[in-house]
Design a protein around this motif. Structure first.
Motif, PDB file in Angstrom:
ATOM      1  N   TYR A 222       0.839  -1.200   0.000  1.00  0.00           N
ATOM      2  CA  TYR A 222       0.000   0.000   0.000  1.00  0.00           C
ATOM      3  C   TYR A 222       0.873   1.248   0.000  1.00  0.00           C
ATOM      4  CZ  TYR A 222      -3.579   3.374   1.315  1.00  0.00           C
ATOM      5  OH  TYR A 222      -4.420   4.450   1.334  1.00  0.00           O
ATOM      6  N   ASN A 223       1.901   1.247   0.858  1.00  0.00           N
ATOM      7  CA  ASN A 223       2.825   2.386   0.923  1.00  0.00           C
ATOM      8  C   ASN A 223       3.504   2.617  -0.408  1.00  0.00           C
ATOM      9  OD1 ASN A 223       2.517   3.424   3.500  1.00  0.00           O
ATOM     10  ND2 ASN A 223       3.932   1.956   4.417  1.00  0.00           N
ATOM     11  N   GLU A 224       3.937   1.526  -1.036  1.00  0.00           N
ATOM     12  CA  GLU A 224       4.632   1.643  -2.327  1.00  0.00           C
ATOM     13  C   GLU A 224       3.720   2.247  -3.389  1.00  0.00           C
ATOM     14  OE1 GLU A 224       7.573  -2.195  -1.675  1.00  0.00           O
ATOM     15  OE2 GLU A 224       6.055  -2.261  -3.262  1.00  0.00           O
TER      16      GLU A 224
ATOM     17  N   ASN B  32       0.855   3.946  -3.046  1.00  0.00           N
ATOM     18  CA  ASN B  32       0.263   5.249  -2.770  1.00  0.00           C
ATOM     19  C   ASN B  32       1.267   6.318  -2.342  1.00  0.00           C
ATOM     20  OD1 ASN B  32      -2.850   4.727  -2.865  1.00  0.00           O
ATOM     21  ND2 ASN B  32      -1.924   2.973  -1.816  1.00  0.00           N
TER      22      ASN B  32
ATOM     23  N   THR C 205       2.677   6.563   0.412  1.00  0.00           N
ATOM     24  CA  THR C 205       2.517   6.925   1.830  1.00  0.00           C
ATOM     25  C   THR C 205       3.678   6.360   2.647  1.00  0.00           C
ATOM     26  OG1 THR C 205       1.073   4.999   1.982  1.00  0.00           O
ATOM     27  CG2 THR C 205       0.010   7.146   1.852  1.00  0.00           C
ATOM     28  N   LYS C 206       3.833   6.862   3.846  1.00  0.00           N
ATOM     29  CA  LYS C 206       4.921   6.387   4.705  1.00  0.00           C
ATOM     30  C   LYS C 206       4.374   5.937   6.049  1.00  0.00           C
ATOM     31  CE  LYS C 206       9.166   8.322   2.976  1.00  0.00           C
ATOM     32  NZ  LYS C 206      10.105   9.455   3.045  1.00  0.00           N
ATOM     33  N   TYR C 207       3.354   5.112   5.996  1.00  0.00           N
ATOM     34  CA  TYR C 207       2.807   4.633   7.247  1.00  0.00           C
ATOM     35  C   TYR C 207       3.751   3.601   7.864  1.00  0.00           C
ATOM     36  CZ  TYR C 207      -1.516   6.725   5.484  1.00  0.00           C
ATOM     37  OH  TYR C 207      -2.457   7.598   5.007  1.00  0.00           O
ATOM     38  N   ASP C 208       4.169   3.859   9.121  1.00  0.00           N
ATOM     39  CA  ASP C 208       4.983   2.870   9.827  1.00  0.00           C
ATOM     40  C   ASP C 208       4.071   1.797  10.380  1.00  0.00           C
ATOM     41  OD1 ASP C 208       7.260   4.260   9.332  1.00  0.00           O
ATOM     42  OD2 ASP C 208       7.253   5.346  11.242  1.00  0.00           O
TER      43      ASP C 208
ATOM     44  N   ASP D   4      -6.944   5.477   4.579  1.00  0.00           N
ATOM     45  CA  ASP D   4      -7.038   6.931   4.421  1.00  0.00           C
ATOM     46  C   ASP D   4      -8.394   7.477   4.867  1.00  0.00           C
ATOM     47  OD1 ASP D   4      -4.511   7.652   3.689  1.00  0.00           O
ATOM     48  OD2 ASP D   4      -4.823   7.237   1.556  1.00  0.00           O
TER      49      ASP D   4
ATOM     50  N   ASN E  69      13.693   0.553   6.558  1.00  0.00           N
ATOM     51  CA  ASN E  69      12.466   0.993   5.900  1.00  0.00           C
ATOM     52  C   ASN E  69      12.632   2.326   5.208  1.00  0.00           C
ATOM     53  OD1 ASN E  69      10.975  -1.177   6.410  1.00  0.00           O
ATOM     54  ND2 ASN E  69       9.670  -0.290   7.994  1.00  0.00           N
TER      55      ASN E  69
END
Lengths: 240, 121
Positions: free
Chosen positions: A28-30, A32, A34-37, A103, B120
């Motif tokens: 999902y991060n890749e 979109n 986004t940088k959700y940890d 989101d 990361n």
């Protein structure tokens, strides 16, 4: 302003689904940007969960004892408070939740429309997805009625474990979070103490692997406990 | 209440008193909990030593005989102790959870999380 978001994933014996769940977040991060940890809380699993987490380099905390869902999620909030995260999202490790909706959960908090958002199966849209069994739905409705009675606000999906909270609530819950039946109780506590709680429509899948923490034969006991707990919640319970 | 029961009660009360005192002396029981047990043994001795005192309450509380009331009093004490223990256990459960969380967070952040976070980024 860039918001620091931590996805807290409580996991107890989720060897079959945890890698897939975490993988979906990475993807999902890749996709979109986004940088959700994410942070998995391994709640004293007795299966291969710990090995899988270590092998795949998934950020995680291994709890020394099994604390149950409340204690596990609170560990994530403590970590989030410690590392100054703005938003913490609770996300189940069993593949029930769909990261695509994250989101929708996060934006009301970013826009300061809510202090807590709950991913709900029972508010508009989301009609095609998994809605849980009849007995469970009836239970959820009863809990919902008691929360309404106590706080004046109707929450439809009271037991949903797909939720997000802002920084203020992260700090509050880090110090004070129910160990038992955390979802309906923490919602009631937040509402009674003047926090804004909003439901956001999401779809959920049926659990792919593992067992729900609310098993059928425990349903009645669960209901009595939750309702009693809701009745005794008081304003000021979240203060230290 | 006959004199045998009186004797038994006094004996039980005194033995309880001695056990609590011995545990306290060896520091196996903290003072705050010993006080409750002293109270319990005092009640048992009092019931044995002054039967008239408790006799008044027998009919008043609806017991057939004084010996039944004696059992009732002991059951009441036990209930109270169990209730206190439930409170103590709940309190300790909360404390153990906090300890588990804090230790687990510290242990984890020392090693893997930081490395993984760096990976990361």
């Amino acid at each position: 302003m860039i918001y620091k978001v931590l996805i807290v994933i409580p996991a107890f014996n989720e060897e079959k689904s945890i890698a897939k769940t975490c993988d979906s977040i990475v993807k999902y991060n890749e996709v979109n940007g986004t940088k959700y940890d994410m942070l998995v809380i391994n709640d004293g699993s007795t299966d291969q969960t710990e090995e899988i987490l270590s092998k795949n380099g998934i950020p995680h905390i291994r709890l020394l004892n099994n604390l149950g869902i409340g204690g596990a999620v609170q560990t994530g909030y403590k970590y989030a408070a410690l590392h100054d995260y703005d938003i913490a999202v609770q996300f189940d490790g069993d593949g029930q939740h769909d990261i695509a909706f994250i989101d929708d959960l996060v934006s009301p908090i970013v826009n300061d429309k809510a202090d807590m958002t709950i991913g709900s199966r029972f508010v508009s849209k989301g009609q095609s997805g998994f809605k849980s069994s009849f007995a469970r739905r009836t239970g959820i409705k009863m809990i919902s009625a008691f929360i309404k009675m106590k706080t004046g606000k109707r929450i439809f999906d009271t037991t949903s474990g797909f939720r997000a909270i802002n920084k203020k609530l992260i700090r509050t819950f880090a110090n004070n979070y129910p160990l038992e039946y955390p979802e309906p109780i923490s919602t009631t506590e937040a509402l009674l103490n003047g926090y804004r709680v909003e439901e956001v429509p999401v779809e959920m899948k049926e659990r792919e692997e593992g067992k729900s923490s609310i098993r059928l034969y425990k349903n009645f006991y669960y209901m009595v406990n939750v309702i009693l707990n809701i009745i005794i919640v008081r304003k000021g319970d979240l203060d230290e | 209440m006959n004199s045998q029961l009186q004797g038994t009660l006094i004996a039980v009360g005194v033995v309880l008193l001695l056990i609590v005192t011995a545990l306290l002396a060896k520091k196996r029981v903290p003072v705050r909990y010993s006080i409750f047990w002293y109270f319990a043994s005092a009640v048992i001795i009092l019931v044995g030593a002054v039967p008239n005192f408790i006799g008044i309450f027998t009919k008043l509380l609806g017991f057939e005989t004084t010996s039944n009331l004696v059992i009732g009093i002991i059951v009441g004490l036990l209930l109270l102790i169990t209730l206190l223990l439930t409170v103590i256990v709940s309190d300790q459960r909360r404390k153990i959870a906090t300890l588990t969380q804090e230790i687990s967070i510290n242990k984890s952040s020392e090693k893997d999380i930081k490395e993984q976070e760096n990976n990361n980024v």
